[in-house]
Scaffold this active site. Structure first.
Site, mmCIF file in Angstrom:
data_model
loop_
_atom_site.group_PDB
_atom_site.id
_atom_site.type_symbol
_atom_site.label_atom_id
_atom_site.label_comp_id
_atom_site.label_asym_id
_atom_site.label_seq_id
_atom_site.Cartn_x
_atom_site.Cartn_y
_atom_site.Cartn_z
ATOM 1 N N GLY A 26 0.793 -1.235 0.000
ATOM 2 C CA GLY A 26 0.000 0.000 0.000
ATOM 3 C C GLY A 26 0.819 1.276 0.000
ATOM 4 N N THR A 28 1.926 3.075 -2.610
ATOM 5 C CA THR A 28 1.416 4.063 -3.561
ATOM 6 C C THR A 28 0.082 4.639 -3.092
ATOM 7 O OG1 THR A 28 2.563 2.949 -5.364
ATOM 8 C CG2 THR A 28 0.793 4.430 -5.982
ATOM 9 N N GLU A 94 7.952 4.769 -6.975
ATOM 10 C CA GLU A 94 8.902 3.754 -7.449
ATOM 11 C C GLU A 94 10.337 4.281 -7.372
ATOM 12 O OE1 GLU A 94 7.892 0.795 -7.958
ATOM 13 O OE2 GLU A 94 5.822 0.845 -8.694
ATOM 14 N N CYS A 182 6.184 -13.098 5.157
ATOM 15 C CA CYS A 182 6.834 -12.700 6.407
ATOM 16 C C CYS A 182 8.240 -13.324 6.447
ATOM 17 C CB CYS A 182 6.014 -13.155 7.603
ATOM 18 S SG CYS A 182 6.053 -14.940 7.845
ATOM 19 N N CYS A 185 8.216 -17.329 6.594
ATOM 20 C CA CYS A 185 7.742 -17.966 5.358
ATOM 21 C C CYS A 185 8.695 -17.687 4.199
ATOM 22 C CB CYS A 185 6.330 -17.505 5.018
ATOM 23 S SG CYS A 185 5.102 -18.067 6.226
#
Ligand code: ZN
Length: 199
Positions: A26, A28, A94, A182, A185
């Site tokens: 989130g 952007t 970006e 995460c 993982c």
């Protein structure tokens, strides 16, 4: 939640805000939220992004939920200084894809009294700091780290795991190529990849 500093009395002061995190976190959307609020307040807002980001239209910053704001694609960071004359708030999206000149550009703009809001990936798909982002984080007055949700366990995710075996730091893609994971993982996924390569 980040709260915009109050404006009003005193001289016009510039500063740098960085919004950073993994893909699908989130960044952007948060950049656009801040820029919209500034624009609603009557401030002159401009948005720049590197030409390399051509996932969507060339003329717009488009977040994943399609709440877009028009932006100007630029070839090099130095171009921003030339184009941002008279602007109150400069948004940069970006930022990880810009050359290192972006660091000095942000400083110069802030020195001139401009509010600079930078959004970019903190790490590449290998978990290494991405391009000029570490330096931008160092010089910023305010840093907001946002997180995605881990696709495997639902915890907060900070890694952009690349699902394909394509190499190279710059490989544009969405959910087809990347998933947010995460730490635990992400390590598991890397281990699985290593095993796959051996067999
Ligand atoms: Zn997880």
């Amino acid at each position: 939640m980040f709260l915009e500093r109050s404006v009003g009395s005193g001289k016009k002061q510039g500063f740098i805000e960085v919004i950073t995190g993994s893909m699908f976190s989130g960044k952007t959307e948060e950049l656009i939220r801040r820029l919209r609020r500034a624009r609603l307040a009557g401030q002159k807002v401009e948005i720049y992004k590197p030409v390399i980001d051509e996932r969507y239209s060339r003329e717009e910053v488009v977040s994943h939920d399609a709440r877009s704001i028009r932006s100007t694609p630029v070839e090099t960071a130095a171009n921003i200084l030339l184009m941002a004359w008279g602007v109150d708030v400069v948004g940069i999206d970006e930022a990880q894809f810009f050359d290192h000149g972006i660091v000095e550009v942000c400083n110069q703009l802030a020195d001139q009294g401009v509010r600079v809001i930078v959004a970019g990936l903190d790490m590449d798909y290998l978990g290494k700091p991405f391009g000029p982002m570490p330096d931008l984080l160092a010089i910023a007055e305010y840093v907001t780290k946002v997180h995605a949700i881990c696709m495997r366990c639902g915890n907060l995710a900070q890694y952009s795991y690349r699902k394909t075996d394509e190499g190279g730091q710059v490989l544009l893609g969405e959910k087809d190529r990347y998933e947010p994971l995460c730490r635990a993982c992400y390590l598991e996924a890397l281990e699985e990849d290593r095993k796959k390569k051996k067999t």
